[in-house]
Motif scaffolding. Structure first.
Motif, PDB file in Angstrom:
ATOM      1  N   TRP A 120     -31.334 -34.117 -50.532  1.00  0.00           N
ATOM      2  CA  TRP A 120     -30.509 -32.925 -50.326  1.00  0.00           C
ATOM      3  C   TRP A 120     -29.774 -32.550 -51.615  1.00  0.00           C
ATOM      4  O   TRP A 120     -29.663 -33.357 -52.543  1.00  0.00           O
ATOM      5  N   ASP A 121     -29.296 -31.310 -51.626  1.00  0.00           N
ATOM      6  CA  ASP A 121     -28.396 -30.829 -52.671  1.00  0.00           C
ATOM      7  C   ASP A 121     -26.991 -30.758 -52.099  1.00  0.00           C
ATOM      8  O   ASP A 121     -26.806 -30.506 -50.903  1.00  0.00           O
ATOM      9  N   THR A 122     -26.008 -30.975 -52.965  1.00  0.00           N
ATOM     10  CA  THR A 122     -24.613 -31.025 -52.522  1.00  0.00           C
ATOM     11  C   THR A 122     -23.809 -29.941 -53.213  1.00  0.00           C
ATOM     12  O   THR A 122     -23.892 -29.771 -54.437  1.00  0.00           O
ATOM     13  N   LEU A 123     -23.008 -29.232 -52.415  1.00  0.00           N
ATOM     14  CA  LEU A 123     -22.115 -28.204 -52.953  1.00  0.00           C
ATOM     15  C   LEU A 123     -20.699 -28.516 -52.512  1.00  0.00           C
ATOM     16  O   LEU A 123     -20.445 -28.754 -51.322  1.00  0.00           O
ATOM     17  N   GLU A 124     -19.767 -28.557 -53.481  1.00  0.00           N
ATOM     18  CA  GLU A 124     -18.370 -28.829 -53.155  1.00  0.00           C
ATOM     19  C   GLU A 124     -17.718 -27.591 -52.554  1.00  0.00           C
ATOM     20  O   GLU A 124     -17.937 -26.471 -53.018  1.00  0.00           O
ATOM     21  N   ASN A 125     -16.892 -27.801 -51.542  1.00  0.00           N
ATOM     22  CA  ASN A 125     -16.019 -26.759 -51.010  1.00  0.00           C
ATOM     23  C   ASN A 125     -14.616 -27.110 -51.465  1.00  0.00           C
ATOM     24  O   ASN A 125     -13.968 -28.005 -50.909  1.00  0.00           O
ATOM     25  N   SER A 126     -14.128 -26.447 -52.518  1.00  0.00           N
ATOM     26  CA  SER A 126     -12.862 -26.838 -53.142  1.00  0.00           C
ATOM     27  C   SER A 126     -12.024 -25.617 -53.474  1.00  0.00           C
ATOM     28  O   SER A 126     -12.515 -24.489 -53.546  1.00  0.00           O
ATOM     29  N   SER A 127     -10.730 -25.871 -53.696  1.00  0.00           N
ATOM     30  CA  SER A 127      -9.794 -24.819 -54.078  1.00  0.00           C
ATOM     31  C   SER A 127      -9.885 -24.556 -55.572  1.00  0.00           C
ATOM     32  O   SER A 127     -10.537 -25.306 -56.312  1.00  0.00           O
ATOM     33  N   ASP A 128      -9.178 -23.521 -56.039  1.00  0.00           N
ATOM     34  CA  ASP A 128      -9.198 -23.178 -57.464  1.00  0.00           C
ATOM     35  C   ASP A 128      -8.614 -24.278 -58.334  1.00  0.00           C
ATOM     36  O   ASP A 128      -8.960 -24.412 -59.502  1.00  0.00           O
ATOM     37  N   ASP A 129      -7.678 -25.087 -57.767  1.00  0.00           N
ATOM     38  CA  ASP A 129      -7.070 -26.170 -58.560  1.00  0.00           C
ATOM     39  C   ASP A 129      -7.796 -27.498 -58.387  1.00  0.00           C
ATOM     40  O   ASP A 129      -7.282 -28.545 -58.778  1.00  0.00           O
ATOM     41  N   GLY A 130      -8.997 -27.462 -57.812  1.00  0.00           N
ATOM     42  CA  GLY A 130      -9.821 -28.665 -57.757  1.00  0.00           C
ATOM     43  C   GLY A 130      -9.657 -29.517 -56.518  1.00  0.00           C
ATOM     44  O   GLY A 130     -10.280 -30.582 -56.427  1.00  0.00           O
ATOM     45  N   LEU A 131      -8.854 -29.113 -55.540  1.00  0.00           N
ATOM     46  CA  LEU A 131      -8.689 -29.892 -54.314  1.00  0.00           C
ATOM     47  C   LEU A 131      -9.932 -29.727 -53.454  1.00  0.00           C
ATOM     48  O   LEU A 131     -10.301 -28.615 -53.068  1.00  0.00           O
ATOM     49  N   ILE A 132     -10.604 -30.840 -53.150  1.00  0.00           N
ATOM     50  CA  ILE A 132     -11.853 -30.801 -52.392  1.00  0.00           C
ATOM     51  C   ILE A 132     -11.552 -30.797 -50.895  1.00  0.00           C
ATOM     52  O   ILE A 132     -10.887 -31.695 -50.374  1.00  0.00           O
ATOM     53  N   TYR A 133     -12.068 -29.764 -50.198  1.00  0.00           N
ATOM     54  CA  TYR A 133     -11.910 -29.685 -48.743  1.00  0.00           C
ATOM     55  C   TYR A 133     -13.061 -30.377 -48.017  1.00  0.00           C
ATOM     56  O   TYR A 133     -12.922 -30.839 -46.887  1.00  0.00           O
ATOM     57  N   GLY A 134     -14.215 -30.411 -48.627  1.00  0.00           N
ATOM     58  CA  GLY A 134     -15.397 -30.997 -48.010  1.00  0.00           C
ATOM     59  C   GLY A 134     -16.626 -30.679 -48.838  1.00  0.00           C
ATOM     60  O   GLY A 134     -16.524 -30.222 -49.991  1.00  0.00           O
ATOM     61  N   PHE A 135     -17.818 -30.939 -48.249  1.00  0.00           N
ATOM     62  CA  PHE A 135     -19.072 -30.691 -48.945  1.00  0.00           C
ATOM     63  C   PHE A 135     -20.042 -29.976 -48.011  1.00  0.00           C
ATOM     64  O   PHE A 135     -19.979 -30.143 -46.784  1.00  0.00           O
ATOM     65  N   VAL A 136     -20.941 -29.211 -48.611  1.00  0.00           N
ATOM     66  CA  VAL A 136     -22.033 -28.588 -47.873  1.00  0.00           C
ATOM     67  C   VAL A 136     -23.342 -29.195 -48.381  1.00  0.00           C
ATOM     68  O   VAL A 136     -23.632 -29.131 -49.590  1.00  0.00           O
ATOM     69  N   LEU A 137     -24.119 -29.776 -47.455  1.00  0.00           N
ATOM     70  CA  LEU A 137     -25.391 -30.390 -47.814  1.00  0.00           C
ATOM     71  C   LEU A 137     -26.524 -29.459 -47.402  1.00  0.00           C
ATOM     72  O   LEU A 137     -26.533 -28.934 -46.280  1.00  0.00           O
ATOM     73  N   THR A 138     -27.470 -29.286 -48.299  1.00  0.00           N
ATOM     74  CA  THR A 138     -28.674 -28.516 -47.997  1.00  0.00           C
ATOM     75  C   THR A 138     -29.873 -29.438 -48.153  1.00  0.00           C
ATOM     76  O   THR A 138     -30.174 -29.896 -49.273  1.00  0.00           O
ATOM     77  N   PHE A 139     -30.553 -29.718 -47.049  1.00  0.00           N
ATOM     78  CA  PHE A 139     -31.639 -30.692 -47.055  1.00  0.00           C
ATOM     79  C   PHE A 139     -32.946 -30.041 -47.484  1.00  0.00           C
ATOM     80  O   PHE A 139     -33.209 -28.855 -47.224  1.00  0.00           O
ATOM     81  N   ASP A 140     -33.770 -30.825 -48.147  1.00  0.00           N
ATOM     82  CA  ASP A 140     -35.063 -30.365 -48.619  1.00  0.00           C
ATOM     83  C   ASP A 140     -36.012 -30.190 -47.431  1.00  0.00           C
ATOM     84  O   ASP A 140     -35.975 -30.960 -46.476  1.00  0.00           O
ATOM     85  N   GLU A 141     -36.864 -29.191 -47.513  1.00  0.00           N
ATOM     86  CA  GLU A 141     -37.793 -28.912 -46.420  1.00  0.00           C
ATOM     87  C   GLU A 141     -38.814 -30.033 -46.226  1.00  0.00           C
ATOM     88  O   GLU A 141     -39.453 -30.115 -45.172  1.00  0.00           O
ATOM     89  N   SER A 142     -38.942 -30.889 -47.248  1.00  0.00           N
ATOM     90  CA  SER A 142     -39.901 -31.986 -47.138  1.00  0.00           C
ATOM     91  C   SER A 142     -39.361 -33.167 -46.342  1.00  0.00           C
ATOM     92  O   SER A 142     -40.088 -34.131 -46.091  1.00  0.00           O
ATOM     93  N   CYS A 143     -38.083 -33.118 -45.946  1.00  0.00           N
ATOM     94  CA  CYS A 143     -37.483 -34.221 -45.190  1.00  0.00           C
ATOM     95  C   CYS A 143     -38.174 -34.368 -43.834  1.00  0.00           C
ATOM     96  O   CYS A 143     -38.586 -33.363 -43.223  1.00  0.00           O
ATOM     97  N   PRO A 144     -38.289 -35.590 -43.311  1.00  0.00           N
ATOM     98  CA  PRO A 144     -38.925 -35.813 -42.006  1.00  0.00           C
ATOM     99  C   PRO A 144     -38.218 -35.011 -40.920  1.00  0.00           C
ATOM    100  O   PRO A 144     -37.011 -35.161 -40.717  1.00  0.00           O
TER     101      PRO A 144
END
Length: 309
Positions: free
Chosen positions: A249-273
């Motif tokens: 998967w690819d990972t994208l941070e969900n964060s504020s302008d000052d760098g505070l991380i709220y969470g992550f969004v994962l996007t899985f590859d289509e080749s995954c089982p």
């Protein structure tokens, strides 16, 4: 009438310097150096001492001149004589004078720093006592311990009524071939406790406490913890650790302008089982899912966090 040790030492230092040099050591400079000798940042701080009067130094068991503080203090004094002796030589001069007058502690630890004295002199001399206190931990290994440990981490804590030196080390033993291997190294901590009696550097007899446990870095994590821990990410997704290892998967941070991380969004590859993707809680049609800011924390309590993505 009690003796003013600060004035006595300052006058003695000036007289000794005058007998060997044509330059003069100012009285104010001598007072500041003496204050540092006794562990105070200034002469004013020494004079303000009420809890542990310096006059009680003659009752001390251990006196430890503060050589690093003397070096630091003289670097800030302008106009010191160029031929003034080294701090450690001045400290020896004053310590010997106090001892001759019966005004110093029974023993003087004169060294370039307390940290170095602890690890280079005191702890090697106390190795038999340390081994006795570590005997229980040693019995949990299959090793014999002969050499003294090397201490590379020493901290001094001033706790007001006592000074505590904390030394950490790994104590390596020699494995015994006739026993199953179960560890040959101890993670150990030694504390040297100095109860204060006079000023900043006069103490009663020290106390020594040593403790340790078997270093188990050689053990497989699954055996060390009794079971294989499930990662936080696998737990949030609702799948097993083995299934997570099959995914990309690819990972994208969900964060504020000052760098505070709220969470992550994962996007899985289509080749995954697909049979594994079907198990993921909250997975969208676009193969994305939101996870918490702690999803990539390490599941092992004593290991640093690892960023799985």
């Amino acid at each position: 009438m009690s003796i003013d040790l600060s004035k006595l030492c300052a006058d003695f230092m000036r007289q000794n310097h005058a007998s060997q040099s044509t330059t003069k050591l100012k009285a104010s400079h001598a007072r500041e150096l003496v204050a540092a000798f006794f562990g105070y940042k200034s002469h004013a701080a020494l004079m303000a001492e009420k809890t542990y009067p310096l006059v009680q130094l003659e009752e001390a068991y251990i006196f430890i001149p503060d050589i690093p503080l003397m070096n630091e203090r003289r670097s800030r004094l302008n106009g010191l004589p160029n031929d003034l002796g080294r701090s450690i030589d001045l400290a020896k001069l004053l310590s010997d004078m106090l001892a001759d007058e019966g005004l110093g502690g029974e023993y003087t630890w004169l060294y370039d720093s307390l940290e170095n004295y602890i690890v280079e002199v005191l702890l090697p001399d106390c190795q038999y006592l340390i081994d006795n206190q570590l005997s229980g931990a040693m019995a949990e290994t299959n090793a014999e311990f002969f050499d003294s440990p090397y201490y590379d981490d020493v901290q001094i804590e001033d706790r007001g009524d006592e000074l505590v030196a904390i030394a950490k080390s790994q104590y390596k033993g020699k494995p015994m071939d006739d026993k199953p291997f179960c560890g040959d190294t101890l993670d150990m901590v030694v504390q040297v406790i100095l109860p204060r009696i006079a000023g900043k550097r006069g103490f009663y007899e020290y106390e020594l406490e040593a403790g340790g446990c078997v270093n188990d870095d050689w053990v497989d994590p699954e055996l060390r913890y009794g079971k294989r821990y499930q990662s936080r990410l696998a737990e949030e997704l609702g799948i097993t650790e083995e299934e997570l290892e099959c995914l990309e998967w690819d990972t994208l941070e969900n964060s504020s302008d000052d760098g505070l991380i709220y969470g992550f969004v994962l996007t899985f590859d289509e080749s995954c089982p697909p049979e594994i993707l079907d198990k993921i809680r909250g997975l969208s049609d676009s193969l994305t899912v939101r996870v918490s800011a702690n999803a990539f924390d390490s599941p092992y309590p004593d290991e640093p966090e690892e960023n799985l993505h």
